[in-house]
Motif scaffolding. Structure first.
Motif, PDB file in Angstrom:
ATOM      1  N   UNK A   7       0.839  -1.198   0.000  1.00  0.00           N
ATOM      2  CA  UNK A   7       0.000   0.000   0.000  1.00  0.00           C
ATOM      3  C   UNK A   7       0.877   1.254   0.000  1.00  0.00           C
ATOM      4  N   UNK A   8       0.502   2.222  -0.819  1.00  0.00           N
ATOM      5  CA  UNK A   8       1.201   3.508  -0.843  1.00  0.00           C
ATOM      6  C   UNK A   8       0.225   4.603  -0.418  1.00  0.00           C
ATOM      7  N   UNK A   9       0.783   5.661   0.173  1.00  0.00           N
ATOM      8  CA  UNK A   9      -0.013   6.815   0.577  1.00  0.00           C
ATOM      9  C   UNK A   9       0.512   8.040  -0.164  1.00  0.00           C
ATOM     10  N   UNK A  10      -0.388   8.782  -0.760  1.00  0.00           N
ATOM     11  CA  UNK A  10       0.016   9.977  -1.496  1.00  0.00           C
ATOM     12  C   UNK A  10       0.182  11.162  -0.553  1.00  0.00           C
ATOM     13  N   UNK A  11       0.706  12.246  -1.091  1.00  0.00           N
ATOM     14  CA  UNK A  11       0.712  13.503  -0.353  1.00  0.00           C
ATOM     15  C   UNK A  11      -0.736  14.001  -0.246  1.00  0.00           C
ATOM     16  N   UNK A  12      -1.097  14.648   0.845  1.00  0.00           N
ATOM     17  CA  UNK A  12      -2.467  15.168   0.992  1.00  0.00           C
ATOM     18  C   UNK A  12      -2.793  16.213  -0.077  1.00  0.00           C
ATOM     19  N   UNK A  13      -4.056  16.286  -0.431  1.00  0.00           N
ATOM     20  CA  UNK A  13      -4.519  17.275  -1.406  1.00  0.00           C
ATOM     21  C   UNK A  13      -5.983  17.594  -1.116  1.00  0.00           C
ATOM     22  N   UNK A  14      -6.462  18.702  -1.659  1.00  0.00           N
ATOM     23  CA  UNK A  14      -7.851  19.107  -1.453  1.00  0.00           C
ATOM     24  C   UNK A  14      -8.751  18.409  -2.468  1.00  0.00           C
ATOM     25  N   UNK A  15      -9.764  17.730  -1.965  1.00  0.00           N
ATOM     26  CA  UNK A  15     -10.716  17.042  -2.830  1.00  0.00           C
ATOM     27  C   UNK A  15     -11.616  18.069  -3.521  1.00  0.00           C
ATOM     28  N   UNK A  16     -11.717  17.975  -4.838  1.00  0.00           N
ATOM     29  CA  UNK A  16     -12.484  18.960  -5.604  1.00  0.00           C
ATOM     30  C   UNK A  16     -13.979  18.885  -5.310  1.00  0.00           C
ATOM     31  N   UNK A  17     -14.456  17.691  -4.936  1.00  0.00           N
ATOM     32  CA  UNK A  17     -15.891  17.520  -4.701  1.00  0.00           C
ATOM     33  C   UNK A  17     -16.284  17.978  -3.299  1.00  0.00           C
ATOM     34  N   UNK A  18     -15.558  17.481  -2.283  1.00  0.00           N
ATOM     35  CA  UNK A  18     -15.919  17.793  -0.893  1.00  0.00           C
ATOM     36  C   UNK A  18     -15.233  19.049  -0.366  1.00  0.00           C
ATOM     37  N   UNK A  19     -14.125  19.440  -1.001  1.00  0.00           N
ATOM     38  CA  UNK A  19     -13.363  20.589  -0.513  1.00  0.00           C
ATOM     39  C   UNK A  19     -12.555  20.273   0.730  1.00  0.00           C
ATOM     40  N   UNK A  20     -12.514  18.983   1.098  1.00  0.00           N
ATOM     41  CA  UNK A  20     -11.782  18.573   2.296  1.00  0.00           C
ATOM     42  C   UNK A  20     -10.407  18.018   1.927  1.00  0.00           C
ATOM     43  N   UNK A  21      -9.540  17.997   2.932  1.00  0.00           N
ATOM     44  CA  UNK A  21      -8.196  17.470   2.724  1.00  0.00           C
ATOM     45  C   UNK A  21      -8.253  15.947   2.728  1.00  0.00           C
ATOM     46  N   UNK A  22      -7.717  15.339   1.687  1.00  0.00           N
ATOM     47  CA  UNK A  22      -7.756  13.882   1.573  1.00  0.00           C
ATOM     48  C   UNK A  22      -6.375  13.331   1.241  1.00  0.00           C
ATOM     49  N   UNK A  23      -6.234  12.046   1.495  1.00  0.00           N
ATOM     50  CA  UNK A  23      -5.031  11.294   1.141  1.00  0.00           C
ATOM     51  C   UNK A  23      -5.496  10.042   0.416  1.00  0.00           C
ATOM     52  N   UNK A  24      -4.807   9.676  -0.638  1.00  0.00           N
ATOM     53  CA  UNK A  24      -5.146   8.451  -1.352  1.00  0.00           C
ATOM     54  C   UNK A  24      -4.229   7.323  -0.895  1.00  0.00           C
ATOM     55  N   UNK A  25      -4.845   6.199  -0.533  1.00  0.00           N
ATOM     56  CA  UNK A  25      -4.103   4.970  -0.255  1.00  0.00           C
ATOM     57  C   UNK A  25      -4.419   4.015  -1.396  1.00  0.00           C
ATOM     58  N   UNK A  26      -3.400   3.419  -1.987  1.00  0.00           N
ATOM     59  CA  UNK A  26      -3.629   2.586  -3.171  1.00  0.00           C
ATOM     60  C   UNK A  26      -2.786   1.317  -3.123  1.00  0.00           C
ATOM     61  N   UNK A  27      -3.328   0.259  -3.731  1.00  0.00           N
ATOM     62  CA  UNK A  27      -2.652  -1.039  -3.752  1.00  0.00           C
ATOM     63  C   UNK A  27      -2.879  -1.702  -5.106  1.00  0.00           C
ATOM     64  N   UNK A  28      -1.795  -2.166  -5.710  1.00  0.00           N
ATOM     65  CA  UNK A  28      -1.916  -2.886  -6.983  1.00  0.00           C
ATOM     66  C   UNK A  28      -2.416  -4.303  -6.718  1.00  0.00           C
ATOM     67  N   UNK A  29      -3.378  -4.741  -7.529  1.00  0.00           N
ATOM     68  CA  UNK A  29      -3.961  -6.080  -7.377  1.00  0.00           C
ATOM     69  C   UNK A  29      -3.479  -6.975  -8.512  1.00  0.00           C
TER      70      UNK A  29
END
Length: 324
Positions: free
Chosen positions: A147-169
């Motif tokens: 699993x990798x975690x991205x740098x935080x960014x502002x979500x365009x839809x909610x306007x809240x600060x989010x982080x993406x966690x992703x995993x290759x399957x």
């Protein structure tokens, strides 16, 4: 003549004893002061490191829950051939169950614009020319084995600060199926960090590897303001950015600061505050020490005067007897 000799001897004795008492009191007071200050310094360091480690553990616990979700969900898509409706329903149920999730999705290794699939919890579909493989989070996950975690960014839809966690399957045959991702609102992380401080006027923040605020009580500082622009904190920059864990005190700027990296990310937890929060008790102790020392000197002077008189009388008598 006798009176002058009596005064001369008494003054010398009083002067000698007074000097010795002053030196002794100053030495004892200095030793007590140094010991008390060292004790405060040690307590500050211990409390600082304990606080920063507790924050890191709480953030890790939060992140571990998201890692576990991705790892547990991965076999469902890797080994079960779900149709789109079932996949979207599964993702939607998971999103609804976790208030931290802004979105959860599975995206094909083949770009969407070239016919690849995208399953998203709300059923959202991107524009026809969308290419998920060009996105940084997708590329990070594709290049990693966990699993990798991205740098935080502002979500365009909610306007809240989010982080993406992703995993290759990967499929059972070893071929890459796609990337499973979570967009996580990090309000809980902000709450965890904001609630912890070392001293009364202390502050705790999460920053990136350049010192930019990821969390802050003022929303306009998030992803814009920099920790090292804060007065008194700039001198700690090298230690914070170069070490996994750091602690320091700068008496010139009047600040203490401790930091710790969040494992698996480039984020750093930083907690700092004014030394006056810690040393105000030292100031009070110093005043008390001066007061006690002053009273001690006065009492010692009176006792010395009485003792000097008792010493000078037999000496003067002996001198008078010898002169007769």
């Amino acid at each position: 003549m006798k009176s002058n000799r009596r005064i001369s001897i008494a003054v010398r004795l009083i002067g000698l004893i007074s000097v010795l008492l002053v030196v002794a009191i100053l030495a004892i007071s200095s030793m007590v002061y140094v010991l008390f200050k060292n004790n405060l310094d040690n307590e500050l360091q211990d409390k600082s490191l304990l606080t920063i480690r507790l924050i890191e553990q709480e953030i890790n616990t939060w992140m571990e829950g998201k890692r576990a979700l991705l790892h547990n969900l991965s076999p469902v898509f890797a080994y079960v051939n779900l149709n789109e409706a079932t996949a979207v329903a599964t993702l939607g149920a998971l999103k609804k169950a976790d208030p931290d999730l802004s979105s959860i999705y599975l995206m094909d290794m083949v770009p969407f614009k070239n016919g690849g699939f995208i399953y998203e919890a709300t059923g959202w579909k991107p524009p026809a020319d969308y290419d998920q493989s060009s996105r940084p989070w997708f590329q990070q996950a594709n290049a990693a084995s966990d699993v990798v975690f991205t740098e935080p960014y502002l979500d365009l839809i909610t306007g809240k600060l989010v982080v993406t966690a992703a995993l290759k399957i990967k499929q059972p045959n070893g071929k890459d199926l796609g990337v499973l991702g979570l967009d996580m609102i990090i309000d809980q992380v902000s709450t965890i960090i904001g609630a912890k401080k070392i001293s009364t006027h202390g502050k705790s923040y999460l920053v990136n590897n350049q010192g930019v605020f990821i969390t802050h009580e003022k929303s306009d500082e998030v992803l814009k303001g920099n920790l090292f622009d804060v007065s008194g904190v700039a001198s700690f920059k090298q230690n914070v950015l170069s070490k996994d864990e750091s602690y320091g005190v700068n008496t010139k700027s009047g600040y203490y600061l401790t930091s710790r990296i969040v494992p698996g990310t480039s984020w750093r937890i930083v907690s700092f505050g004014p030394l006056s929060d810690i040393y105000y008790i030292l100031t009070q102790f110093s005043l008390l020490l001066v007061l006690v020392s002053g009273v001690g000197l006065v009492i010692s002077f009176i006792l010395t005067l009485l003792i000097a008189r008792s010493f000078t009388r037999p000496i003067l008598r002996a001198a008078d007897y010898a002169s007769q």
